[in-house]
Design an enzyme around this catalytic site. Structure first.
Site, PDB file in Angstrom:
ATOM      1  N   ASN A  34       4.566   2.572   5.371  1.00  0.00           N
ATOM      2  CA  ASN A  34       5.510   1.452   5.335  1.00  0.00           C
ATOM      3  C   ASN A  34       6.935   1.919   5.608  1.00  0.00           C
ATOM      4  O   ASN A  34       7.696   1.257   6.319  1.00  0.00           O
ATOM      5  CB  ASN A  34       5.431   0.751   3.977  1.00  0.00           C
ATOM      6  N   GLY A  67       0.824  -1.200   0.000  1.00  0.00           N
ATOM      7  CA  GLY A  67       0.000   0.000   0.000  1.00  0.00           C
ATOM      8  C   GLY A  67       0.858   1.248   0.000  1.00  0.00           C
ATOM      9  O   GLY A  67       2.027   1.205  -0.389  1.00  0.00           O
ATOM     10  N   CYS A  68       0.286   2.354   0.414  1.00  0.00           N
ATOM     11  CA  CYS A  68       0.996   3.632   0.405  1.00  0.00           C
ATOM     12  C   CYS A  68       2.332   3.514   1.120  1.00  0.00           C
ATOM     13  O   CYS A  68       2.407   3.031   2.250  1.00  0.00           O
ATOM     14  CB  CYS A  68       0.145   4.709   1.065  1.00  0.00           C
ATOM     15  N   PHE A  69       3.395   3.967   0.472  1.00  0.00           N
ATOM     16  CA  PHE A  69       4.725   3.779   1.052  1.00  0.00           C
ATOM     17  C   PHE A  69       5.025   4.702   2.221  1.00  0.00           C
ATOM     18  O   PHE A  69       5.997   4.498   2.937  1.00  0.00           O
ATOM     19  CB  PHE A  69       5.837   3.865  -0.004  1.00  0.00           C
ATOM     20  N   TRP A  70       4.210   5.715   2.465  1.00  0.00           N
ATOM     21  CA  TRP A  70       4.493   6.634   3.574  1.00  0.00           C
ATOM     22  C   TRP A  70       4.501   5.910   4.928  1.00  0.00           C
ATOM     23  O   TRP A  70       5.426   6.077   5.719  1.00  0.00           O
ATOM     24  CB  TRP A  70       3.467   7.756   3.603  1.00  0.00           C
TER      25      TRP A  70
END
Length: 213
Positions: free
Chosen positions: A46, A41-44
């Site tokens: 992660n 999903g969104c890399f922010w």
């Protein structure tokens, strides 16, 4: 760029001072380091999750799993490149194992049972992928999926792709360290932060000391 933000740590410990931005480039010297690549999903969120794992040196947000060279965020969002938002994790295997990173990925960083989506984010660019660099890593990924499915930790089976690592393309500068640099941004506050807090609650033994965050 701001480098100081305050975010919830847990209901019992409401704040932790995050003293440094995570907007760091990939290390040029890989001596003593190993590399792992995940899409969830969104890399922010992660990126922030893996940055908080002890033994992790640097996490870089980017794109992997596609066919287009050096894609932009807009290219990936168009769903025509085959890439997924991903993170490249540089870690010291003497301090944290690949298996422990897999446990964080599958049990703390995202929901691996959602197909081509994570929460409000939909599309193949948000799919779940564990990229392997060796037959041993592939075996560990597959064994981890089998174990978690057998435990019924989730109500649905894991749909994470198990794919060979080919190429990682670093995302634009403004995506790096986004979680800490924009703590009051609406998406961070309502979507990313709960994911990071889930990881902190699930893996307190793997957290870096607060003074180095």
């Amino acid at each position: 760029m701001a480098s100081l933000a305050f975010v919830p740590l847990s209901p019992d410990n409401p704040t932790v001072s995050l003293k440094r931005s995570t907007a760091n480039p990939a290390p040029k010297d890989l001596t003593g380091l190993a590399v792992a690549t995940f899409a969830g999903g969104c890399f922010w969120s992660n990126e922030e999750t893996f940055e908080e794992v002890r033994g992790v040196t640097v996490v870089v947000s980017g794109y992997a799993g596609g066919t287009v060279k050096n894609p932009s965020y807009e290219d990936v969002a168009s769903q025509r490149t085959g890439h997924a938002e991903s993170v490249q994790v540089y870690y010291n295997p003497k301090q944290v194992t690949y298996q422990q990173l897999l446990d964080v990925f599958f049990l703390g960083a995202h929901n691996p049972t959602e197909l081509n989506r994570q929460g409000p984010d939909t599309g193949p660019e948000y799919r779940s992928v564990a990229f392997y660099r060796s037959p041993q890593e592939k075996q560990l990924i597959e064994a981890t999926i089998k174990r978690i499915d057998a435990s019924h930790h989730y109500d649905a089976p894991i749909v994470t792709q198990v794919a060979p690592y080919t190429q990682f393309w670093t995302a634009e500068d403004y995506h790096q360290g986004y979680y800490r640099l924009h703590p009051t941004q609406g998406y961070i506050d309502h979507v990313s932060r709960p994911k990071v807090e889930k990881f902190r609650k699930a893996f307190p033994n793997l957290l870096k000391p607060a003074e180095v965050l």
